[in-house]
Design a protein around this motif. Structure first.
Motif, PDB file in Angstrom:
ATOM      1  N   ARG A  41       9.810  28.902  16.863  1.00  0.00           N
ATOM      2  CA  ARG A  41      11.181  28.582  16.442  1.00  0.00           C
ATOM      3  C   ARG A  41      11.715  29.585  15.419  1.00  0.00           C
ATOM      4  N   CYS A  42      10.831  30.253  14.730  1.00  0.00           N
ATOM      5  CA  CYS A  42      11.249  31.171  13.663  1.00  0.00           C
ATOM      6  C   CYS A  42      12.100  32.292  14.242  1.00  0.00           C
ATOM      7  N   LEU A  43      13.241  32.571  13.582  1.00  0.00           N
ATOM      8  CA  LEU A  43      14.205  33.560  14.094  1.00  0.00           C
ATOM      9  C   LEU A  43      13.853  34.975  13.673  1.00  0.00           C
ATOM     10  N   GLN A  44      12.807  35.117  12.832  1.00  0.00           N
ATOM     11  CA  GLN A  44      12.413  36.441  12.331  1.00  0.00           C
ATOM     12  C   GLN A  44      13.611  37.150  11.672  1.00  0.00           C
ATOM     13  N   CYS A  45      14.289  36.433  10.829  1.00  0.00           N
ATOM     14  CA  CYS A  45      15.485  36.963  10.163  1.00  0.00           C
ATOM     15  C   CYS A  45      15.167  38.274   9.446  1.00  0.00           C
ATOM     16  N   LYS A  46      16.067  39.266   9.610  1.00  0.00           N
ATOM     17  CA  LYS A  46      15.851  40.579   8.998  1.00  0.00           C
ATOM     18  C   LYS A  46      15.889  40.494   7.472  1.00  0.00           C
ATOM     19  N   ARG A  48      15.110  37.984   5.555  1.00  0.00           N
ATOM     20  CA  ARG A  48      13.990  37.151   5.078  1.00  0.00           C
ATOM     21  C   ARG A  48      14.364  36.206   3.936  1.00  0.00           C
ATOM     22  N   PRO A  49      15.336  35.340   4.135  1.00  0.00           N
ATOM     23  CA  PRO A  49      15.731  34.450   3.028  1.00  0.00           C
ATOM     24  C   PRO A  49      14.591  33.542   2.566  1.00  0.00           C
ATOM     25  N   CYS A  50      13.747  33.113   3.494  1.00  0.00           N
ATOM     26  CA  CYS A  50      12.657  32.194   3.146  1.00  0.00           C
ATOM     27  C   CYS A  50      11.747  32.801   2.077  1.00  0.00           C
ATOM     28  N   VAL A  51      11.491  34.119   2.177  1.00  0.00           N
ATOM     29  CA  VAL A  51      10.569  34.776   1.248  1.00  0.00           C
ATOM     30  C   VAL A  51      11.092  34.672  -0.194  1.00  0.00           C
ATOM     31  N   TYR A  59       4.397  36.714   2.923  1.00  0.00           N
ATOM     32  CA  TYR A  59       5.020  37.386   4.072  1.00  0.00           C
ATOM     33  C   TYR A  59       5.273  36.345   5.154  1.00  0.00           C
ATOM     34  N   ILE A  60       6.312  35.555   4.955  1.00  0.00           N
ATOM     35  CA  ILE A  60       6.504  34.382   5.811  1.00  0.00           C
ATOM     36  C   ILE A  60       6.806  34.735   7.278  1.00  0.00           C
ATOM     37  N   PRO A  61       7.880  35.468   7.562  1.00  0.00           N
ATOM     38  CA  PRO A  61       8.155  35.746   8.983  1.00  0.00           C
ATOM     39  C   PRO A  61       6.989  36.472   9.652  1.00  0.00           C
ATOM     40  N   GLU A  62       6.340  37.342   8.894  1.00  0.00           N
ATOM     41  CA  GLU A  62       5.238  38.135   9.453  1.00  0.00           C
ATOM     42  C   GLU A  62       4.065  37.249   9.860  1.00  0.00           C
ATOM     43  N   PHE A  63       3.653  36.338   8.970  1.00  0.00           N
ATOM     44  CA  PHE A  63       2.465  35.541   9.344  1.00  0.00           C
ATOM     45  C   PHE A  63       2.820  34.539  10.441  1.00  0.00           C
ATOM     46  N   ILE A  64       4.102  34.076  10.429  1.00  0.00           N
ATOM     47  CA  ILE A  64       4.513  33.126  11.464  1.00  0.00           C
ATOM     48  C   ILE A  64       4.567  33.806  12.832  1.00  0.00           C
ATOM     49  N   LYS A  65       4.992  35.061  12.846  1.00  0.00           N
ATOM     50  CA  LYS A  65       5.040  35.805  14.117  1.00  0.00           C
ATOM     51  C   LYS A  65       3.640  35.895  14.713  1.00  0.00           C
ATOM     52  N   ALA A 101      13.731  25.498   1.894  1.00  0.00           N
ATOM     53  CA  ALA A 101      15.121  25.258   1.486  1.00  0.00           C
ATOM     54  C   ALA A 101      15.998  26.463   1.837  1.00  0.00           C
ATOM     55  N   LYS A 102      15.377  27.652   1.911  1.00  0.00           N
ATOM     56  CA  LYS A 102      16.149  28.870   2.152  1.00  0.00           C
ATOM     57  C   LYS A 102      16.166  29.273   3.627  1.00  0.00           C
ATOM     58  N   CYS A 103      15.453  28.553   4.485  1.00  0.00           N
ATOM     59  CA  CYS A 103      15.313  28.954   5.888  1.00  0.00           C
ATOM     60  C   CYS A 103      16.656  28.854   6.614  1.00  0.00           C
ATOM     61  N   THR A 104      16.988  29.923   7.336  1.00  0.00           N
ATOM     62  CA  THR A 104      18.249  29.999   8.076  1.00  0.00           C
ATOM     63  C   THR A 104      18.424  28.796   9.003  1.00  0.00           C
ATOM     64  N   LEU A 105      17.343  28.398   9.647  1.00  0.00           N
ATOM     65  CA  LEU A 105      17.439  27.290  10.601  1.00  0.00           C
ATOM     66  C   LEU A 105      17.861  25.993   9.925  1.00  0.00           C
ATOM     67  N   GLY A 106      17.608  25.911   8.627  1.00  0.00           N
ATOM     68  CA  GLY A 106      17.924  24.697   7.878  1.00  0.00           C
ATOM     69  C   GLY A 106      19.419  24.453   7.766  1.00  0.00           C
ATOM     70  N   PRO A 111      14.546  23.211   9.041  1.00  0.00           N
ATOM     71  CA  PRO A 111      13.955  24.511   8.730  1.00  0.00           C
ATOM     72  C   PRO A 111      12.590  24.632   9.392  1.00  0.00           C
ATOM     73  N   VAL A 112      12.124  25.869   9.562  1.00  0.00           N
ATOM     74  CA  VAL A 112      10.782  26.059  10.115  1.00  0.00           C
ATOM     75  C   VAL A 112       9.788  25.374   9.185  1.00  0.00           C
ATOM     76  N   SER A 113       8.769  24.744   9.745  1.00  0.00           N
ATOM     77  CA  SER A 113       7.774  24.012   8.966  1.00  0.00           C
ATOM     78  C   SER A 113       6.778  25.006   8.348  1.00  0.00           C
ATOM     79  N   ILE A 114       7.259  25.781   7.380  1.00  0.00           N
ATOM     80  CA  ILE A 114       6.466  26.899   6.854  1.00  0.00           C
ATOM     81  C   ILE A 114       5.166  26.408   6.210  1.00  0.00           C
ATOM     82  N   GLY A 115       5.293  25.340   5.414  1.00  0.00           N
ATOM     83  CA  GLY A 115       4.110  24.812   4.719  1.00  0.00           C
ATOM     84  C   GLY A 115       3.034  24.354   5.695  1.00  0.00           C
TER      85      GLY A 115
HETATM   86  S1  SF4 Z   1      11.190  31.014   8.399  1.00  0.00           S
HETATM   87 FE1  SF4 Z   1      13.348  30.573   8.595  1.00  0.00          FE
HETATM   88  S2  SF4 Z   1      14.358  32.013   7.207  1.00  0.00           S
HETATM   89 FE2  SF4 Z   1      12.280  32.713   7.470  1.00  0.00          FE
HETATM   90  S3  SF4 Z   1      12.416  34.215   9.052  1.00  0.00           S
HETATM   91 FE3  SF4 Z   1      11.891  32.295  10.050  1.00  0.00          FE
HETATM   92  S4  SF4 Z   1      13.843  31.350  10.583  1.00  0.00           S
HETATM   93 FE4  SF4 Z   1      14.273  33.013   9.157  1.00  0.00          FE
END
Ligand code: SF4
Ligand SMILES: Cc1cc2nc3c(=O)[nH]c(=O)nc-3n(C[C@H](O)[C@H](O)[C@H](O)COP(=O)(O)OP(=O)(O)OC[C@H]3O[C@@H](n4cnc5c(N)ncnc54)[C@H](O)[C@@H]3O)c2cc1C
Ligand SMILES: Cc1cc2nc3c(=O)[nH]c(=O)nc-3n(C[C@H](O)[C@H](O)[C@H](O)COP(=O)(O)OP(=O)(O)OC[C@H]3O[C@@H](n4cnc5c(N)ncnc54)[C@H](O)[C@@H]3O)c2cc1C
Ligand code: SF4
Ligand code: FES
Lengths: 462, 280
Positions: A41-46, A48-51, A59-65, A101-106, A111-115
């Motif tokens: 689901r992560c959009l890999q935003c350029k 990187r607001p989540c970071v 490195y949130i988008p990176e590890f999620i990818k 809280a900063k995730c674009t999808l939110g 938001p992506v379930s980063i935790g």
């Molecule tokens: S976790 Fe959310 S803000 Fe971060 S890159 Fe993915 S979609 Fe974008």
């Protein structure tokens, strides 16, 4: 362009009725399939607001990818580049007010379930067997670290990576700080703490238990012993009480005492473990932060028939994580909002029998922006109880400052530091709850990280 | 791990242990204590330092077997090791500015009063000590206390040794006259300390008692050790263990000491059933 998916993949949780009676972990986490699906689901935003929402800049988008590609080993390695304790953070970070809280999808959906993803890769690594990190090349310079909580562990690990010979001095008999004595195993299983502490040890960090800095030895003596710098991560362990009549009755505990007996001393395994804990049937916890939630849910697990929160404000002002509040609700905790204790009542043996309270109403906001509660005249009432747990927050323990006159403290005993986390004593740095007062695990870790960098600069400049 | 270097039986259910604990030995002052834990299942319990030697790094403690932990410790032999010893904890006893002191030790508290008497004598203070036990079999540290005092009085409740009666008998005599003591230090059972404080009150002699509330961490983190002194709540482990005996709420202390009575008995019963698993 693949379809954007606004709904997060849920994790499963143990049944509230069953789990409220034991100390097994509540949340079961993701399976590999679920994790991959969520990661996709992560959009890999350029940008990187989540970071920006993460105090240690994982490195949130990176590890999620890497998760989405099924490369779990790569994902954990990427995560650990910034975060020394991912299994812990993935569980206890207030993600909803930080990275997520900063995730674009939110903006339009979940938001992506980063935790949960962070937790997944950490757990996956434990399943596969954690690879010990390569021991860094030593530079022969010694640094001392006080306390073995998250801020100290992070600072020590980062310094060890830079080549320093780091020794941690911890007062208790187990490392982890609040993670070990405060947060219960149903939220943070003990093997996770052990694994992550071992990781830090494998970087070459020595941990010496049973040393109380200020009593067993002093900061000055550490310098005399050849340490080039000291980091103080002694936390905020001093409990507050209400200062109302009856507070020293049998059955009134600070949350620290109650949780330490249960979590650190394993009183929930009494009599197989020697430390007892008070087994209340009707338990009130005063306060409504994370500590209060942990206490009240622990009381249920120790067999309470009625476990309630007493809080002088409302759910809007409470500081507990939303997830924990919901868990407590599901498990049957009762919430008494706008209620303030006046007196604790006891029998002739000094045992708690009840608590006299008064109803409150909210008036205009105070300096902290929260609405100031005031008592409603004539609304006093008494609840029958056998246990009262005071969870009103804690402040830094004054012991180190008292024995180190060079260390200046602010109100409530917080260590004063500059923007490099250096205290008023040259070469002595501080971070975490000892500086901020009770905050969060990840903020303490963030401070430990910056302090490690500052310590390196300080020693190199000498 | 902390290895037992020496173990000696002093009296019925009272043993003396010597450990190597260099950090503790180097820093300890009279009146301070350690917290120890036997093993992974063990409870943290506070025990006063009966003697310390900074040169050899050795500490001595004297323990009376009353419950699970203290009985379990007594199964450990010389060469055995316990998991944790942390200290020195607590605020050292205030010893400065006195000319003539009475040191009163009762029961296992005799071991706790010993470093105080020893240090006072070394400082040039005139020391009279009174040690009291229930009966002859429970008297110990007589030689040590004689060496640490200018005068020593031994009492037993049943008169089987020394003077018959309680420590407060001889104490009252020492509080009379023009050159009476200007300070009294007392360590022992709560009731004894309460009676000592009662006895010294009319003479307005400064009286320090060493309180023994239930503790967990011993570092000021939990508040289990709350005591009330002069109407103010104090933490026994960091503000004490010594307090002004004329201000202490002994009644509260006794109630709080009984807080876990039923569970302690359950635990001891289980241990007795399983028997002594010796740690060698
Ligand atoms: S976790 Fe959310 S803000 Fe971060 S890159 Fe993915 S979609 Fe974008
Ligand atoms: C019950 C509870 C639940 C919580 N839940 C959450 C949560 O869900 N999420 C979250 O982010 N945060 C939570 N927190 C807050 C979080 O745990 C703390 O902010 C964090 O642990 C602070 O880390 P620290 O390293 O600064 O100090 P601590 O974790 O407090 O560690 C300090 C360590 O230093 C040791 N020490 C103290 N003095 C000395 C001395 N003189 N010599 C040697 N050692 C010493 C202590 O024994 C301790 O081990 C919770 C706190 C509590 C109490
Ligand atoms: C500052 C201080 C110094 C002490 N010095 C000595 C000493 O030199 N020698 C000695 O023999 N004893 C000493 N004690 C008392 C000793 O700590 C208790 O006897 C011991 O904890 C009993 O533990 P147990 O498991 O054997 O007995 P339990 O059956 O668990 O308890 C018996 C009684 O001991 C008290 N107690 C229980 N747990 C604790 C605890 N964690 N902390 C304090 N008291 C507790 C309670 O009143 C209880 O009813 C001291 C206590 C304090 C506070
Ligand atoms: S460490 Fe905490 S804030 Fe940072 S990414 Fe992980 S869960 Fe989010
Ligand atoms: S024993 Fe915990 S504060 Fe004193």
């Amino acid at each position: 362009m693949p379809q954007i998916n606004f709904k997060r993949v849920p994790t499963s949780e143990r049944d509230p009725k069953e789990r409220a009676r034991n100390f097994e972990e509540v949340n079961l986490g993701y399976t590999a399939e679920q994790a991959i699906e969520e990661a996709k689901r992560c959009l890999q935003c350029k940008n990187r607001p989540c970071v920006a929402g993460c105090p240690v800049e994982v490195y949130i988008p990176e590890f999620i990818k890497l998760i989405s590609e099924g490369d779990f080993k790569g994902a954990i390695a990427k995560n650990k580049e910034k975060n020394n304790l991912p299994g812990i953070c993935g569980r206890v970070c207030p993600q909803e007010s930080q990275c997520e809280a900063k995730c674009t999808l939110g903006v339009k959906g979940d938001p992506v379930s980063i935790g949960k993803l962070e937790r997944f890769v950490a757990d996956q690594e434990i399943k596969d067997g954690v690879k010990a990190p390569e021991a860094p090349v030593k530079n022969g310079l010694k640094v001392a670290v006080v306390g073995a909580g998250p801020s100290s562990l992070t600072c020590a690990a980062d310094l060890a990576r830079m080549g320093y010979e780091v020794t941690i001095f911890e007062a208790l008999h187990k490392p982890g700080g609040v993670l070990s004595y405060g947060i219960p195993p149903f939220r943070l299983p003990r093997n996770i703490i052990e694994t992550e502490v071992n990781y830090v040890k494998n970087l070459g960090v020595q941990i010496k238990m049973d040393v109380l800095i200020g009593k067993s030895t002093t900061i000055k003596e550490l310098f005399d012993g050849g340490y080039k710098a000291v980091f103080i991560g002694s936390g905020a362990g001093l409990p507050s009480f209400l200062n109302i009549p009856g507070e020293n009755s049998n059955g009134v505990f600070s949350a620290n005492e109650y949780l330490t007996r249960v979590n650190l001393m394993k009183a929930y395994k009494f009599p197989n473990f020697d430390t007892p804990v008070w087994l209340g049937k009707r338990v009130a916890v005063v306060g409504c932060g994370n500590v209060a939630m942990d206490s009240v849910r622990t009381a249920l697990r120790l067999g309470a028939e009625k476990a309630m929160i007493v809080y002088r404000r409302t759910s809007n002002e409470m500081t507990a994580r939303v997830e924990e509040y919901h868990h407590a609700q599901e498990e049957g905790v009762e919430f008494n909002w706008l209620t303030n204790p006046l007196e604790i009542l006891a029998d002739e043996k000094g045992r708690v029998t009840g608590m006299k309270c008064v109803k409150m109403r909210l008036c205009e906001p105070d300096a902290s922006g929260r609405c100031r509660p005031e008592p409603i005249p004539g609304s006093e009432f008494t609840v029958e109880l056998d246990t009262v747990i005071i969870a009103l927050g804690t402040s830094p323990n004054p012991l180190i400052a008292q024995t180190t006159p060079e260390l200046k403290t602010a109100k409530h005993g917080n260590l004063i530091v500059d923007d490099k986390y250096q205290t008023t004593m040259p070469g002595v740095f501080g971070g975490g709850d000892a500086v901020t007062g009770s905050a969060t695990v990840i903020q303490a870790m963030g401070a430990g990280k910056i302090a490690a960098r500052s310590i390196d600069e300080y020693i190199k400049a000498k | 791990m902390f290895t037992i270097l020496e173990k000696r039986d002093l009296a019925d259910k009272i043993c003396e242990y010597v450990f190597e604990a260099p950090l503790v030995a180097k820093k300890a002052r009279p009146g301070q204590f350690v917290i120890l834990r036997l093993d992974e299942e063990g409870e943290r319990i506070p025990i006063t330092l009966a003697d310390t030697d900074p040169k050899t790094g050795r500490i001595k403690i004297v323990v009376q077997a009353i419950g699970t932990t203290t009985n379990r410790l007594h199964c450990f032999e010389k060469g055995g090791a316990i998991a944790d010893i942390i200290g020195p904890l607590g605020t050292p006893t205030h010893l400065d500015g006195f000319k003539k002191a009475v040191c009163v030790g009762g029961g296992v508290g005799i071991a706790c009063i010993h470093p105080i008497a020893k240090e006072l004598k070394a400082m040039g203070v005139q020391v009279t000590s009174i040690i009291g036990s229930r009966c002859k079999d429970l008297v110990f540290f007589e030689d040590e206390m004689r060496a640490a005092s200018h005068e020593l009085i031994v009492t037993t409740d049943d008169g089987s040794y020394g003077r018959k009666g309680l420590v407060t008998g001889p104490l009252a005599e020492l509080l009379q006259g023009a050159d009476k003591a200007d300070v009294v230090f007392s360590v022992g059972p709560v009731i004894m300390m309460r009676e000592v404080a009662k006895a010294t009150k009319p003479y307005e002699v400064k009286t320090y008692v060493s309180l023994n509330p239930i503790m967990v961490d011993g570092t000021g983190m939990c508040g289990a050790c709350r005591v009330s002194v002069g109407g103010v709540t104090k933490f026994g482990c960091v503000d004490g263990p010594d307090f002004d005996g004329h201000q202490v709420d002994f009644d509260l202390l006794m109630k709080r000491l009984a807080m876990f009575k039923e569970m302690e008995q359950q635990s001891l019963g289980l241990w007795q059933k399983e028997g002594c698993k010796c740690h060698k």
